[in-house]
Write a protein that holds these residues in place. Structure first.
Motif, PDB file in Angstrom:
ATOM      1  N   LYS A  96      -5.610 -13.460  -2.295  1.00  0.00           N
ATOM      2  CA  LYS A  96      -6.913 -12.815  -2.139  1.00  0.00           C
ATOM      3  C   LYS A  96      -6.797 -11.389  -1.614  1.00  0.00           C
ATOM      4  O   LYS A  96      -7.669 -10.561  -1.879  1.00  0.00           O
ATOM      5  CB  LYS A  96      -7.782 -13.642  -1.184  1.00  0.00           C
ATOM      6  N   ASP A  97      -5.737 -11.121  -0.888  1.00  0.00           N
ATOM      7  CA  ASP A  97      -5.561  -9.791  -0.296  1.00  0.00           C
ATOM      8  C   ASP A  97      -4.099  -9.395  -0.414  1.00  0.00           C
ATOM      9  O   ASP A  97      -3.252  -9.881   0.327  1.00  0.00           O
ATOM     10  CB  ASP A  97      -5.995  -9.820   1.178  1.00  0.00           C
ATOM     11  N   ARG A  98      -3.767  -8.503  -1.354  1.00  0.00           N
ATOM     12  CA  ARG A  98      -2.372  -8.134  -1.602  1.00  0.00           C
ATOM     13  C   ARG A  98      -1.755  -7.380  -0.432  1.00  0.00           C
ATOM     14  O   ARG A  98      -0.541  -7.151  -0.413  1.00  0.00           O
ATOM     15  CB  ARG A  98      -2.267  -7.293  -2.869  1.00  0.00           C
ATOM     16  N   ALA A  99      -2.559  -7.004   0.549  1.00  0.00           N
ATOM     17  CA  ALA A  99      -2.004  -6.349   1.731  1.00  0.00           C
ATOM     18  C   ALA A  99      -1.482  -7.373   2.736  1.00  0.00           C
ATOM     19  O   ALA A  99      -0.766  -7.023   3.678  1.00  0.00           O
ATOM     20  CB  ALA A  99      -3.064  -5.464   2.395  1.00  0.00           C
ATOM     21  N   GLN A 100      -1.821  -8.642   2.532  1.00  0.00           N
ATOM     22  CA  GLN A 100      -1.408  -9.695   3.449  1.00  0.00           C
ATOM     23  C   GLN A 100       0.002 -10.192   3.103  1.00  0.00           C
ATOM     24  O   GLN A 100       0.408 -10.221   1.945  1.00  0.00           O
ATOM     25  CB  GLN A 100      -2.379 -10.874   3.351  1.00  0.00           C
ATOM     26  N   PHE A 101       0.723 -10.609   4.158  1.00  0.00           N
ATOM     27  CA  PHE A 101       2.012 -11.273   3.964  1.00  0.00           C
ATOM     28  C   PHE A 101       1.818 -12.774   4.146  1.00  0.00           C
ATOM     29  O   PHE A 101       1.031 -13.213   4.986  1.00  0.00           O
ATOM     30  CB  PHE A 101       3.057 -10.748   4.945  1.00  0.00           C
ATOM     31  N   ASP A 102       2.534 -13.535   3.372  1.00  0.00           N
ATOM     32  CA  ASP A 102       2.399 -14.989   3.423  1.00  0.00           C
ATOM     33  C   ASP A 102       3.436 -15.636   4.328  1.00  0.00           C
ATOM     34  O   ASP A 102       3.139 -16.594   5.038  1.00  0.00           O
ATOM     35  CB  ASP A 102       2.544 -15.570   2.008  1.00  0.00           C
ATOM     36  N   ILE A 103       4.656 -15.130   4.300  1.00  0.00           N
ATOM     37  CA  ILE A 103       5.767 -15.719   5.048  1.00  0.00           C
ATOM     38  C   ILE A 103       6.312 -14.668   6.005  1.00  0.00           C
ATOM     39  O   ILE A 103       6.713 -13.580   5.580  1.00  0.00           O
ATOM     40  CB  ILE A 103       6.881 -16.197   4.094  1.00  0.00           C
ATOM     41  N   GLU A 104       6.315 -14.968   7.280  1.00  0.00           N
ATOM     42  CA  GLU A 104       6.845 -14.039   8.282  1.00  0.00           C
ATOM     43  C   GLU A 104       7.810 -14.809   9.178  1.00  0.00           C
ATOM     44  O   GLU A 104       7.402 -15.634   9.994  1.00  0.00           O
ATOM     45  CB  GLU A 104       5.704 -13.419   9.094  1.00  0.00           C
ATOM     46  N   LEU A 105       9.102 -14.521   9.021  1.00  0.00           N
ATOM     47  CA  LEU A 105      10.157 -15.220   9.765  1.00  0.00           C
ATOM     48  C   LEU A 105      11.263 -14.235  10.121  1.00  0.00           C
ATOM     49  O   LEU A 105      11.643 -13.393   9.295  1.00  0.00           O
ATOM     50  CB  LEU A 105      10.758 -16.347   8.913  1.00  0.00           C
ATOM     51  N   ASP A 106      11.787 -14.337  11.310  1.00  0.00           N
ATOM     52  CA  ASP A 106      12.927 -13.520  11.748  1.00  0.00           C
ATOM     53  C   ASP A 106      12.698 -12.035  11.499  1.00  0.00           C
ATOM     54  O   ASP A 106      13.613 -11.292  11.135  1.00  0.00           O
ATOM     55  CB  ASP A 106      14.207 -13.954  11.019  1.00  0.00           C
ATOM     56  N   GLY A 107      11.454 -11.599  11.653  1.00  0.00           N
ATOM     57  CA  GLY A 107      11.137 -10.192  11.435  1.00  0.00           C
ATOM     58  C   GLY A 107      11.014  -9.800   9.965  1.00  0.00           C
ATOM     59  O   GLY A 107      10.840  -8.624   9.644  1.00  0.00           O
ATOM     60  N   VAL A 108      11.104 -10.762   9.081  1.00  0.00           N
ATOM     61  CA  VAL A 108      10.983 -10.503   7.642  1.00  0.00           C
ATOM     62  C   VAL A 108       9.588 -10.907   7.179  1.00  0.00           C
ATOM     63  O   VAL A 108       9.102 -11.984   7.508  1.00  0.00           O
ATOM     64  CB  VAL A 108      12.035 -11.300   6.842  1.00  0.00           C
ATOM     65  N   GLN A 109       8.943 -10.017   6.424  1.00  0.00           N
ATOM     66  CA  GLN A 109       7.612 -10.276   5.892  1.00  0.00           C
ATOM     67  C   GLN A 109       7.684 -10.348   4.371  1.00  0.00           C
ATOM     68  O   GLN A 109       8.165  -9.417   3.714  1.00  0.00           O
ATOM     69  CB  GLN A 109       6.637  -9.169   6.314  1.00  0.00           C
ATOM     70  N   LEU A 110       7.187 -11.451   3.823  1.00  0.00           N
ATOM     71  CA  LEU A 110       7.293 -11.669   2.385  1.00  0.00           C
ATOM     72  C   LEU A 110       5.978 -12.209   1.824  1.00  0.00           C
ATOM     73  O   LEU A 110       5.176 -12.799   2.555  1.00  0.00           O
ATOM     74  CB  LEU A 110       8.415 -12.667   2.078  1.00  0.00           C
ATOM     75  N   GLN A 111       5.807 -12.016   0.519  1.00  0.00           N
ATOM     76  CA  GLN A 111       4.642 -12.546  -0.177  1.00  0.00           C
ATOM     77  C   GLN A 111       5.069 -13.580  -1.211  1.00  0.00           C
ATOM     78  O   GLN A 111       6.174 -13.528  -1.743  1.00  0.00           O
ATOM     79  CB  GLN A 111       3.879 -11.422  -0.889  1.00  0.00           C
ATOM     80  N   TRP A 112       4.149 -14.503  -1.503  1.00  0.00           N
ATOM     81  CA  TRP A 112       4.365 -15.433  -2.591  1.00  0.00           C
ATOM     82  C   TRP A 112       4.371 -14.687  -3.924  1.00  0.00           C
ATOM     83  O   TRP A 112       3.985 -13.516  -4.003  1.00  0.00           O
ATOM     84  CB  TRP A 112       3.247 -16.484  -2.635  1.00  0.00           C
ATOM     85  N   ASN A 113       4.771 -15.388  -4.968  1.00  0.00           N
ATOM     86  CA  ASN A 113       4.825 -14.800  -6.303  1.00  0.00           C
ATOM     87  C   ASN A 113       3.477 -14.201  -6.708  1.00  0.00           C
ATOM     88  O   ASN A 113       2.424 -14.805  -6.536  1.00  0.00           O
ATOM     89  CB  ASN A 113       5.242 -15.846  -7.338  1.00  0.00           C
ATOM     90  N   ASN A 114       3.552 -13.013  -7.281  1.00  0.00           N
ATOM     91  CA  ASN A 114       2.346 -12.271  -7.652  1.00  0.00           C
ATOM     92  C   ASN A 114       1.753 -12.772  -8.965  1.00  0.00           C
ATOM     93  O   ASN A 114       0.619 -12.441  -9.304  1.00  0.00           O
ATOM     94  CB  ASN A 114       2.682 -10.777  -7.756  1.00  0.00           C
TER      95      ASN A 114
END
Length: 613
Positions: free
Chosen positions: A442-460
């Motif tokens: 819903k918001d491409r500025a959002q991150f889905d997975i945040e672990l160990d200082g890494v921010q990632l998004q699910w498949n676009n």
């Protein structure tokens, strides 16, 4: 060994005659040749070039081809030429610049003296042809492409050949007798079920079109089926390849669109089968375990599902599932399946339905099992090993030579390793269980997975995600990766799967599993699923993800207890233990690993449930 040379000749009678008159190797010498036009290419081998070209010129369907290239080498023999012919057909098919017009009666995969040396020479021949403009892509890009991996021009292994031979014999017997049939081909991930389905449709199409009766090699595996009788039996034969998953279906459509004798319209969704106004002669269903039953989780498609049921079952909108549709809409059907790849309990076919299908085919002598591992370089034992790790009966810890399996304790480090493999080999991706909300949808500025200082998004994208330009910076879910190959898979095992050291078993954390369609009950059919049911399907999900990698699998685990447990089965990313890479499968030295038991693990576990580890 001498180097090969490539002679270029216009594809017309006079030019070929003049060329043959001045070249000693134009007759009574084995050569390989290509004939290409604007959009098509044909690859062949012969010992009499001029005679063979006259045969091609006499055919009415080769007039659009314009140029011949003859590959000549003083060290060639018949076996080498058959092998090179197959090699080039596969490369052309995977490149996609041209549509390959060869029929396929069975690719030659025979061994012969010094084959490995000749195979190195084939790469030089490929590069020469590429320099002349016959290929667009590099060898690496071709072999990483779906066009190559899903091409019907394959050298089949023993299991695949055996299954196809038996199915063809039974099918033509049934056609002569006017009988219907059901067959099942079962196999674990990477055993080539999809390839068998694609190969069968291409082979039957070629037999039907009688395309290679004049040019088939008598040594080809399926040459004996290219008869006029069989061609007549297949006249008007309506075939389809049914693929439940949208992403894989769209990919296979592209392959069919570029394959002679096939059409993308032959690739179907289960809904297209149910809505069809006419019956199919043959339906091959890939990933048949993913066929659906009626469920409220279908969202928009539920209305279409009910409408098809009403049409097929006398007004009863809950009357059947998609397996029933296939049976009702086809005279012959072949189901390709692996029950352990079912991932949604409320919507996938119920386990008892799949078992009943297997039993039916087995009793009829029409059940086949593919065992040889075609994807994972670790061999067929690797798939069983990974499934065993996720079961209640863990295997003896083992090491797989020449396969890069590593357990990471930092996601950033694993991501860097995957990026490095992508730079080296391509087709390396991060994938994960559905253990995080999909905020970025819903918001491409959002991150889905945040672990160990890494921010990632699910498949676009849900369609052909692996090949999308942004995929290397995203994380693929099970729905974008099932059925696909990767060179390297970086698997994130989320907090939806945990380990209970006191009970010595895996458990599910329902609150950390966010695929609402996966954990819902099927209220419409009165089916309920508890945590044990959900655990089975989450195990299946990770079993699929952990078997995507051809060359290697990197693993990061969120739950500390589960990470400690899996450390007894997977080599750590550090330190380097390359010195133990001997043999095909070796037990990991006890001095380097903690071996788990069913009642706990011999490492001290903290109480923290912090999923960042």
């Amino acid at each position: 060994m001498t180097s090969s040379r490539i002679e270029r000749v216009p594809f017309d009678r006079d030019s070929l005659a003049r060329w043959a008159a001045t070249h000693a190797r134009s007759a009574n010498w084995p050569v390989v040749y290509t004939i290409d036009g604007e959009r098509h290419v044909y690859v062949g081998e012969t010992i009499h070039v001029l005679s063979r070209m006259r045969q091609h010129l006499a055919r009415g369907d080769r007039e659009h081809l314009t140029s011949v290239r003859v590959v000549i080498d003083e060290m060639f023999n018949k076996s080498v030429c058959l092998d090179l012919e197959s090699f080039l057909i596969k490369r052309f098919s995977g490149d996609g610049k041209y549509e390959v017009v060869n029929a396929n009666a069975g690719m030659t995969g025979s061994d012969y003296y010094q084959r490995e040396i000749y195979r190195e020479q084939f790469e030089d021949i490929f590069e020469q042809l590429r320099a002349e403009g016959l290929f667009d892509k590099s060898a690496t890009d071709i072999e990483n492409s779906d066009m190559f991996k899903l091409s019907p021009y394959k050298e089949l292994n023993y299991d695949q050949r055996t299954a196809i031979l038996a199915i063809l014999e039974q099918l033509f017997q049934d056609l002569r007798a006017g009988q219907a049939s059901t067959a099942v081909i079962k196999g674990q991930p990477g055993t080539g079920k999809t390839i068998v389905g694609i190969y069968l449709i291409k082979l039957l199409s070629d037999i039907r079109l009688n395309a290679s009766l004049a040019e088939k090699d008598s040594d080809a595996i399926f040459a004996g089926f290219f008869t006029q009788e069989n061609a007549d039996l297949l006249e008007g034969f309506r075939m389809g390849l049914v693929i439940p998953q949208q992403s894989l279906r769209k990919t296979v459509e592209k392959v069919f669109a570029k394959t002679s004798g096939l059409s993308k319209n032959m690739v179907l969704s289960p809904f297209q089968v149910g809505e069809s106004a006419t019956e199919f002669d043959l339906l091959i269903v890939d990933e048949a375990h993913r066929l659906q039953q009626l469920s409220a989780t279908m969202a928009m498609s539920i209305l279409k599902f009910k409408a098809i049921n009403r049409e097929l079952f006398g007004g009863d909108e809950a009357g059947g599932h998609q397996l029933d549709w296939v049976r009702l809409k086809s005279r012959h059907r072949i189901f390709l399946l692996d029950p352990e790849q079912s991932i949604r309990p409320a919507s996938d076919l119920p386990a008892n339905v799949v078992r009943s299908l297997e039993n039916e085919a087995t009793k009829a002598g029409r059940a086949f099992t593919l065992k040889s591992q075609m994807r994972v370089k670790a061999g067929e034992d690797y798939v069983g090993y990974m499934r065993g790790i996720l079961s209640d009966q863990p295997p003896v810890p083992a090491w797989f030579a020449e396969y890069d399996l590593k357990l990471f304790d930092d996601l950033g480090t694993m991501r860097a390793a995957i990026l490095a493999r992508e730079s080296e080999l391509g087709l390396s991706r991060l994938v994960a269980g559905y253990a995080w909300k999909w905020r970025s949808a819903k918001d491409r500025a959002q991150f889905d997975i945040e672990l160990d200082g890494v921010q990632l998004q699910w498949n676009n994208t849900a369609t052909d995600w692996i090949n999308s330009p942004t995929s290397i910076n995203e994380v693929g879910s099970i729905h974008t990766t099932q059925g696909y190959d990767l060179n390297y898979a970086g698997v994130i095992i989320g907090p939806d799967l945990r380990y209970d050291p006191d009970a010595g078993r895996l458990r599910v954390d329902r609150s950390s599993y966010f695929d609402t369609k996966g954990k819902a009950n099927n209220k419409m059919l009165g089916q309920r699923y508890d945590d044990d049911d959900l655990l089975k399907f989450i195990r299946n999900i990770y079993g699929v993800l952990l078997t995507r990698g051809i060359r290697g699998t990197y693993v990061y685990v969120c739950d500390p207890a589960l990470r400690a447990y899996l450390a007894g089965f997977m080599p750590p990313a550090e330190p380097d233990i390359g010195e133990f890479r001997t043999g095909s499968q070796n037990t990991i030295p006890d001095t380097n690993y903690h071996v788990p038991t069913r009642h706990g693990i011999d490492v001290e576990l903290g109480e923290s449930a912090d999923i960042s580890g």
